[in-house]
Design a protein around this motif. Structure first.
Motif, short mmCIF file in Angstrom:
data_model
loop_
_atom_site.label_atom_id
_atom_site.label_comp_id
_atom_site.label_asym_id
_atom_site.label_seq_id
_atom_site.Cartn_x
_atom_site.Cartn_y
_atom_site.Cartn_z
N UNK A 1 43.30 -5.76 37.14
CA UNK A 1 43.26 -4.33 37.46
C UNK A 1 43.38 -3.44 36.23
N UNK B 1 35.76 3.75 33.58
CA UNK B 1 35.61 3.98 35.01
C UNK B 1 34.58 5.07 35.31
N UNK B 2 34.39 5.98 34.37
CA UNK B 2 33.56 7.14 34.66
C UNK B 2 32.10 6.85 34.36
N UNK B 3 31.21 7.25 35.24
CA UNK B 3 29.78 7.00 35.04
C UNK B 3 29.30 7.62 33.73
N UNK C 1 25.73 7.40 32.84
CA UNK C 1 24.29 7.74 32.92
C UNK C 1 24.07 8.83 33.95
N UNK D 1 24.77 10.64 39.30
CA UNK D 1 23.68 10.45 38.36
C UNK D 1 23.19 9.02 38.55
N UNK D 2 21.89 8.85 38.67
CA UNK D 2 21.37 7.50 38.90
C UNK D 2 21.93 6.56 37.82
N UNK E 1 31.41 6.07 44.85
CA UNK E 1 32.18 5.72 43.65
C UNK E 1 32.15 6.85 42.63
N UNK E 2 30.94 7.30 42.33
CA UNK E 2 30.82 8.33 41.29
C UNK E 2 31.56 9.61 41.67
N UNK F 1 35.23 9.07 41.28
CA UNK F 1 35.64 9.09 39.87
C UNK F 1 35.64 10.51 39.31
N UNK G 1 38.92 11.61 40.38
CA UNK G 1 40.00 10.92 39.66
C UNK G 1 40.14 11.44 38.23
N UNK H 1 43.47 1.98 40.68
CA UNK H 1 42.48 1.13 40.03
C UNK H 1 41.94 0.07 40.99
N UNK I 1 39.26 1.75 43.01
CA UNK I 1 38.07 2.03 42.20
C UNK I 1 37.32 0.75 41.84
N UNK I 2 38.09 -0.26 41.45
CA UNK I 2 37.44 -1.51 41.04
C UNK I 2 36.83 -2.26 42.21
N UNK J 1 33.56 -0.47 42.64
CA UNK J 1 32.69 -0.72 41.48
C UNK J 1 32.14 -2.15 41.50
#
Lengths: 49, 601
Positions: free
Chosen positions: A37, A45-47, A49, B5-6, B311-312, B315, B318, B347, B350-351, B354
């Motif tokens: 973890x 963790x943050x995107x 793209x 965002x793709x 998810x995005x 985040x 977060x 986490x 989130x994980x 992800x």
């Protein structure tokens, strides 16, 4: 509510056979510890793209 | 707020570094014209157009929904213009047959665009998704004149297709349908009956709607062998493709649904509507199966796309949210509280999301690549091998991806705390939009029955043997000691699957209920093993990228390995529970007398 003589046995059988085995997953997860973890840096963790 | 965002970097990684897509495309004449540069341009423009045109309409389309007014259906504000933009860009024919003005792109590439569609606006995405299935079906089974007339217009989004299967009294068991087709003259038929849950049955975005309808001819044998397939347009079409008078069909209303509110889910009444037969009489269900693998994968991608946007967005929340202090001491002492990602349980959420998303993206690409091999590869042996893998993995792709997609949206929603329950953050919409994917296109229970019945027991595990051989060979290929944990975990999970399969086949040979009792757990077990394989592939590519200064960048590769190890440690262990459940056999499910299921007080 009891639904006849077989009902309590049937429900217990289902619980023991199909629900209790989740303990196997939980045990493995817990024994895996905190490492999986905490290994990812916060910014990852943050995107991006 | 909702944010997306793709995930182009991950898509590129999977295409170029995991699947070696350019090499695969170069090996097949039908895809040789596609190179990495063109694929990149399509991905980038796909990301731009879905982000600019569809994502801004997602929440407003959900809030407004479709409206039924005087027999017509109005889509939410903005849908018409967005549809026109995507149609003009040729996006609805991306995977279409080039002989009829499609763009002929392989599934391995189009799945990435599908993910963007579902992520940015699932309600909208379902219109082109159904159109893709309809065009695939026509391309495989319609005569030359019908294809020449309909396909170019459907690829262009000028006309849009639907699939009309379900009726009020039957969905899973289509052998019970009552819609009938009476022969007229000149190869025409009069179609009469009611179909329900028809996505895009009526709307205001295309000038004609092309219904593909299952119906029974007067001499039809009983059951599913008596089903034929008909093309029934909203407006009649002449030999030159010009639109004529309105056909005798109408929308009877819209369903009021939990989610996908931008998608018009219609009751369709056919009152002697004129149609033409597609394919051979009584072979309609078989024809449907030619597009089923593609459609089921597409719905799986609905789960993936929604998992990614969930998810995005979570985040995004977060990143700003600060609550309490890290258990190991303040991470940012100067601030009033630490970012919530310092907390292991945050986490974990989130994980979980992800890891499901990244595993799902790789699995989607793998199945898509097999679909391409089965369709385009010049060698018959390769096509046949790919066909076997597609047959085995299609129900897994549909059910496992949508189960994980729903789980991902719920987990992402949980990460917001109370905000996730409030509409303005958008998280609750993803939960609602993901839920249907577990139900339609064959419920996930039906997918599981298909897997253990048709794909496992019927051929005595032959498909699974091929899958295991391919996975085992791949686990032995490349990689280094640094990722031995990925290879070992995947190998152990595969061995567990094989042992469970052997036992199930043996028990199923004497008691068919054993298969049904194990079905859902077995599908999940196979899904986890397949994801373990995908994580091995990704770990191997990441290690290679680290050694070779790969295009995705060091931080990306290191994150990939960390997320992969999360999967191994926290998600793959569920195989233990699934094995125990399956080995428990049928008795725990069948012991209770039927009357004991019903409440008595």
């Amino acid at each position: 509510m009891i639904h006849g003589p077989s009902a309590p046995v049937g429900r217990s059988l289902f619980g023991l056979s199909r629900q209790l085995p989740k303990t196997l997953t939980l045990e493995a997860r817990i024994q895996g510890g905190a490492g999986p973890l905490m290994g990812l840096a916060e910014e990852a963790f943050y995107p991006i793209d | 707020m909702a944010s997306y965002r793709a995930p182009l970097r991950d898509m590129r990684f999977i295409l170029n570094e995991v699947c070696q897509a350019p090499e695969a495309w170069a090996a097949m004449p039908a895809t040789q014209a596609l190179d990495a540069g063109l694929a990149e341009a399509i991905l980038e423009e796909g990301a731009r157009v879905t982000g600019a045109e569809l994502f801004p309409l997602n929440q407003s389309g959900d809030a407004e929904g479709c409206r039924f007014e005087g027999g017509e259906v109005r889509t939410p504000a903005g849908f018409q213009a967005a549809f026109a933009t995507l149609a003009e860009g040729g996006w609805f024919g991306l995977g279409g047959n080039p002989e009829h003005d499609g763009q002929g792109m392989p599934k391995l590439l189009t799945v990435a665009f599908e993910e963007m569609l579902y992520a940015t606006n699932t309600g909208f995405a379902l219109y082109p998704a159904l159109n893709s299935g309809a065009t695939l079906l026509l391309d495989s089974h319609a005569d030359a004149a019908t294809k020449a007339c309909y396909l170019p217009r459907m690829y262009a989004g000028q006309w849009l297709g639907t699939m009309c299967l379900t009726e009020p009294h039957c969905g899973t068991d289509l052998g019970l349908i009552k819609t009938r087709a009476e022969p007229l003259d000149e190869g025409r038929y009069a179609i009469t009956g009611t179909k329900i849950w028809i996505t895009g049955g009526e709307h205001d975005m295309a000038e004609n709607i092309v219904h593909l309808v299952l119906a029974k001819l007067p001499d039809a044998p009983a059951g599913s062998r008596g089903i034929s397939l008909f093309l029934v347009p909203k407006f009649k079409v002449d030999d030159q493709g010009e639109l004529g008078e309105r056909n005798a069909l109408s929308c009877g209303g819209l369903e009021h649904k939990m989610g996908i509110k931008g998608s018009a889910t219609c009751v369709m009444n056919f009152d002697g509507a004129e149609g033409i037969l597609i394919g051979e009489p009584h072979q309609g269900l078989a024809a449907m199966f030619t597009m089923m693998n593609y459609e089921r994968l597409s719905i799986g991608i609905q789960g993936l796309g929604l998992g990614e946007v969930a998810y995005q967005s979570a985040m995004d929340f977060a990143r700003e949210r600060r609550q309490s202090r890290a258990p190991s001491g303040p991470a940012e002492p100067e601030a009033a509280a630490d970012p919530i990602l310092v907390h292991p349980d945050v986490r974990r959420m989130a994980l979980d999301v992800r890891a499901w998303n990244e595993g799902g993206r790789a699995f989607t690409a793998f199945v898509a690549g097999q679909l391409d091999l089965a369709k385009f590869h010049p060698e018959a042996a390769v096509r046949e091998e790919a066909d076997a893998l597609v047959a085995l993995l299609t129900p897994v792709a549909k059910a496992f991806l949508t189960d994980r997609g729903f789980e991902a949206t719920v987990t992402a929603q949980q990460l917001y705390g109370g905000n996730g329950y409030c509409v303005e953050w958008g998280a609750e919409q993803y939960v609602r939009d993901a839920r249907i994917a577990m139900i339609y296109e064959g419920t996930n229970g039906i997918q599981a029955m298909d897997l253990v019945g048709r794909k496992l027991a019927r051929n005595r595990g032959a498909y699974l043997t091929r899958f295991a051989a391919a996975m085992r060979a791949d686990l032995a290929a490349g990689g280094d000691a640094e990722i031995a944990d990925f290879r070992d975990a995947a190998g152990q999970a595969l061995a567990r699957l094989e042992a469970v399969s052997d036992g199930l086949l043996a028990r199923g040979a004497t008691d068919p209920n054993e298969l049904g009792a194990a079905a859902t757990d077995y599908l999940e077990l196979l899904g986890l093993v397949a994801y373990a394989w995908m994580w091995w592939k990704m770990a191997r590519a990441a290690r290679h990228g680290l050694a070779a200064d790969g295009a995705s960048g060091e931080a990306f590769y290191r994150a990939k390995l960390a997320v992969g190890r999360y999967f191994l440690s926290r998600q793959l262990p569920k195989t233990l529970t699934l094995e125990a459940r399956i080995q428990g056999g049928v008795e725990p499910l069948m012991h209770l007398a039927e009357e004991a299921f019903y409440p008595v007080d």
